[in-house]
Design a protein around this motif. Structure first.
Motif, mmCIF file in Angstrom:
data_model
loop_
_atom_site.group_PDB
_atom_site.id
_atom_site.type_symbol
_atom_site.label_atom_id
_atom_site.label_comp_id
_atom_site.label_asym_id
_atom_site.label_seq_id
_atom_site.Cartn_x
_atom_site.Cartn_y
_atom_site.Cartn_z
ATOM 1 N N TYR A 1 1.129 0.697 13.371
ATOM 2 C CA TYR A 1 0.524 -0.850 13.511
ATOM 3 C C TYR A 1 1.568 -1.849 14.750
ATOM 4 O O TYR A 1 2.295 -1.555 15.061
ATOM 5 N N LEU B 1 7.053 7.017 7.058
ATOM 6 C CA LEU B 1 6.543 5.557 7.796
ATOM 7 C C LEU B 1 7.823 5.407 9.237
ATOM 8 O O LEU B 1 9.287 5.801 8.843
ATOM 9 N N VAL C 1 2.656 4.491 10.327
ATOM 10 C CA VAL C 1 2.409 5.000 8.220
ATOM 11 C C VAL C 1 1.823 6.608 8.317
ATOM 12 O O VAL C 1 0.713 6.573 9.198
ATOM 13 N N ASP D 1 9.240 10.194 1.518
ATOM 14 C CA ASP D 1 9.532 10.426 -0.026
ATOM 15 C C ASP D 1 9.194 11.771 0.656
ATOM 16 O O ASP D 1 8.712 12.464 2.026
ATOM 17 N N LEU E 1 0.747 -0.819 0.000
ATOM 18 C CA LEU E 1 -0.009 -0.064 -0.116
ATOM 19 C C LEU E 1 0.810 1.581 -0.216
ATOM 20 O O LEU E 1 0.276 2.415 -0.471
ATOM 21 N N GLU E 2 1.974 0.899 1.074
ATOM 22 C CA GLU E 2 2.827 2.296 0.710
ATOM 23 C C GLU E 2 4.568 1.550 1.030
ATOM 24 O O GLU E 2 4.264 0.468 1.306
ATOM 25 N N GLN E 3 5.569 2.168 0.344
ATOM 26 C CA GLN E 3 6.833 2.262 0.463
ATOM 27 C C GLN E 3 7.510 2.724 -0.030
ATOM 28 O O GLN E 3 7.209 3.928 -0.891
ATOM 29 N N VAL E 4 8.411 3.701 0.921
ATOM 30 C CA VAL E 4 9.682 3.896 1.172
ATOM 31 C C VAL E 4 10.454 3.995 1.773
ATOM 32 O O VAL E 4 10.762 2.767 2.117
ATOM 33 N N VAL F 1 11.978 6.577 7.305
ATOM 34 C CA VAL F 1 12.413 6.732 5.960
ATOM 35 C C VAL F 1 11.334 7.071 5.455
ATOM 36 O O VAL F 1 9.946 7.197 6.102
ATOM 37 N N ASN G 1 7.333 -0.133 4.643
ATOM 38 C CA ASN G 1 6.238 -0.696 3.739
ATOM 39 C C ASN G 1 4.916 -0.528 4.960
ATOM 40 O O ASN G 1 5.496 -1.629 5.643
ATOM 41 N N GLU G 2 3.889 -0.739 4.328
ATOM 42 C CA GLU G 2 2.637 -0.944 4.602
ATOM 43 C C GLU G 2 1.796 -2.571 3.208
ATOM 44 O O GLU G 2 1.929 -1.779 2.365
#
Lengths: 124, 124
Positions: free
Chosen positions: B111, B76, B97, B71, A66-69, B69, A77-78
């Motif tokens: 989470y 996150l 997140v 963007d 869903l999200e990644q940075v 990290v 990530n999520e």
């Protein structure tokens, strides 16, 4: 293009193909692997021992990112990790932390609610 | 310097100071706030209603950021959220997140394993 995020992307794609050999080739010999509600384990074989039964029991595996940075050596990530087992989808909402060195994952740590996962395995 | 990460950093610092007004000034009116094992809530008051009892019951609050990290609009992080209550530290391992727009947090999703948290509140 070989940055930290591409390593994680390739790892997830290999898991989704249920190609554990390809996935494990992307983790380091001394990888630290943790499911936060459970235990920390070390080494490629320990990752295999955890993933193999999940992958073997699932007709399909889909890990939706869903999200990644990322930065140079860290990826967070999520995800929704989905496993189709006995004709129904088991879904786990996860946040993952990955550390990368020399093109391999050296730390993989997933945060999730254990009860959410185990209640589905129990056939809720 | 006003990027997504600085907003999250300032938010966490305000929570650690137990300055809820300053923290809530960094979330949007329509913020979506979710503790994944629990419910999704919306709006600044809903965030206040969740944080206020935690912060009020704690003599000290420390949110250790282990990894972070970002963007342009997404942050996150991996944290240990610590609350000193009745002379002992309650610790929750969390992955968060955050989505940022116009200098404010519009989505905050944490989470963690609910049982890990509630067992400490229960006075284990």
């Amino acid at each position: 293009m070989s940055n930290a995020a591409t390593v994680v992307d390739a790892f997830i794609e290999a898991v989704e193909r249920r190609d554990l050999d390809a996935a494990l080739d992307l983790v380091s010999d001394d990888v630290e692997y943790e499911n936060v509600p459970m235990a920390v384990v070390h080494g490629r074989d320990a990752v295999r021992d955890t993933l193999a039964p999940l992958v073997a029991s699932a007709a399909e595996v889909e890990w939706r990112v869903l999200e990644q940075v990322h930065d140079a050596d860290t990826v967070l990530n999520e995800r929704i990790d989905r496993f189709r087992v006995d004709g129904r989808w088991i879904e786990v909402r996860v946040a993952g932390v990955f550390k990368i060195r020399d093109g391999r994952i050296t730390r993989w740590c997933d945060y999730f609610d254990l009860q959410q996962f185990s209640s589905q395995l129990g056939g809720s």
